[in-house]
Design an enzyme around this catalytic site. Sequence first.
Site, PDB file in Angstrom:
ATOM      1  N   HIS A 239      65.485  56.483  44.659  1.00 50.13           N
ATOM      2  CA  HIS A 239      64.843  57.791  44.528  1.00 50.13           C
ATOM      3  C   HIS A 239      63.457  57.745  45.129  1.00 50.13           C
ATOM      4  CE1 HIS A 239      64.048  55.463  40.879  1.00 50.13           C
ATOM      5  NE2 HIS A 239      62.854  56.033  40.864  1.00 50.13           N
TER       6      HIS A 239
ATOM      7  N   ASP B 149      60.586  65.392  37.391  1.00 45.79           N
ATOM      8  CA  ASP B 149      60.490  64.170  36.596  1.00 45.79           C
ATOM      9  C   ASP B 149      60.239  64.531  35.133  1.00 45.79           C
ATOM     10  OD1 ASP B 149      59.825  60.965  37.413  1.00 45.79           O
ATOM     11  OD2 ASP B 149      59.246  61.624  35.405  1.00 45.79           O
ATOM     12  N   ILE B 150      60.906  63.826  34.230  1.00 48.16           N
ATOM     13  CA  ILE B 150      60.814  64.141  32.800  1.00 48.16           C
ATOM     14  C   ILE B 150      59.455  63.743  32.215  1.00 48.16           C
ATOM     15  CG2 ILE B 150      61.698  61.980  31.795  1.00 48.16           C
ATOM     16  CD1 ILE B 150      63.604  63.730  30.108  1.00 48.16           C
TER      17      ILE B 150
ATOM     18  N   HIS C  92      59.698  59.558  44.915  1.00 50.37           N
ATOM     19  CA  HIS C  92      58.812  60.396  44.101  1.00 50.37           C
ATOM     20  C   HIS C  92      57.962  61.267  45.025  1.00 50.37           C
ATOM     21  CE1 HIS C  92      59.065  57.914  40.268  1.00 50.37           C
ATOM     22  NE2 HIS C  92      59.476  57.032  41.154  1.00 50.37           N
TER      23      HIS C  92
ATOM     24  N   VAL D 163      64.619  52.949  37.137  1.00 48.32           N
ATOM     25  CA  VAL D 163      65.967  53.527  37.243  1.00 48.32           C
ATOM     26  C   VAL D 163      66.571  53.030  38.555  1.00 48.32           C
ATOM     27  CG1 VAL D 163      67.360  55.615  37.361  1.00 48.32           C
ATOM     28  CG2 VAL D 163      65.305  55.578  35.926  1.00 48.32           C
TER      29      VAL D 163
HETATM   30  P1  5GP Z   1      60.972  54.564  38.857  1.00 50.84           P
HETATM   31  O1  5GP Z   1      60.032  53.952  37.845  1.00 50.84           O
HETATM   32  O2  5GP Z   1      62.351  53.958  38.747  1.00 50.84           O
HETATM   33  O3  5GP Z   1      60.441  54.560  40.262  1.00 50.84           O
HETATM   34  O4  5GP Z   1      61.071  56.094  38.473  1.00 50.84           O
HETATM   35  C1  5GP Z   1      61.961  56.586  37.518  1.00 50.84           C
HETATM   36  C2  5GP Z   1      61.468  57.938  37.132  1.00 50.84           C
HETATM   37  O5  5GP Z   1      62.516  58.615  36.469  1.00 50.84           O
HETATM   38  C3  5GP Z   1      60.268  57.935  36.162  1.00 50.84           C
HETATM   39  O6  5GP Z   1      59.182  58.631  36.749  1.00 50.84           O
HETATM   40  C4  5GP Z   1      60.808  58.614  34.921  1.00 50.84           C
HETATM   41  O7  5GP Z   1      59.853  59.442  34.287  1.00 50.84           O
HETATM   42  C5  5GP Z   1      61.991  59.406  35.450  1.00 50.84           C
HETATM   43  N1  5GP Z   1      63.058  59.626  34.483  1.00 50.84           N
HETATM   44  C6  5GP Z   1      63.591  58.700  33.645  1.00 50.84           C
HETATM   45  N2  5GP Z   1      64.578  59.246  32.903  1.00 50.84           N
HETATM   46  C7  5GP Z   1      64.662  60.541  33.290  1.00 50.84           C
HETATM   47  C8  5GP Z   1      65.513  61.621  32.873  1.00 50.84           C
HETATM   48  O8  5GP Z   1      66.375  61.497  32.002  1.00 50.84           O
HETATM   49  N3  5GP Z   1      65.321  62.827  33.495  1.00 50.84           N
HETATM   50  C9  5GP Z   1      64.380  62.990  34.469  1.00 50.84           C
HETATM   51  N4  5GP Z   1      64.295  64.219  35.018  1.00 50.84           N
HETATM   52  N5  5GP Z   1      63.575  61.994  34.886  1.00 50.84           N
HETATM   53  C10 5GP Z   1      63.709  60.782  34.300  1.00 50.84           C
END
Ligand code: 5GP
Length: 114
Positions: free
Chosen positions: A99, A29-30, A101, A95
């Site tokens: 996915h 994760d970034i 985590h 996103v």
């Molecule tokens: P969500 O909030 O949708 O469950 O998780 C999305 C995750 O994607 C977040 O933890 C965010 O930090 C990660 N993320 C967003 N953009 C990028 C990216 O460009 N690269 C990577 N490796 N992770 C990302």
Amino acid sequence: MSTIFSKIRDKEIPAEFLYEDEEIFAIKDIMPQANIHILIIPKKDIPTLNDITKSDTQLLGKMMLVASQLAQHFGIQDSGYRLVMNCNGDGGQTVFQLHLHLLGGEPLRGSFGN
Ligand code: 5GP
């Protein structure tokens, strides 16, 4: 639909790949929320958990298996870890490419169900 993760899948955007096969990939994760924060992502375009069907059952199981293998690879299987899948706005999904985590490597705040 194109997302950040589909662009990473297609190698249009760089990411640190930790696992990849024909169905799934895993990246760091970034913006890590824990010492270890890995995203396990199906290659198939599935926006949210609401969009899975019976035909995805094996894929979802494989995501859990890969998460478990990555936890062992990073040596956090005994210290413990958490798997999280957010769905839509109230769930905190940002996103819209399904996915999982994998979080660990330190005591995690805020447990559920106890
Ligand atoms: P969500 O909030 O949708 O469950 O998780 C999305 C995750 O994607 C977040 O933890 C965010 O930090 C990660 N993320 C967003 N953009 C990028 C990216 O460009 N690269 C990577 N490796 N992770 C990302």
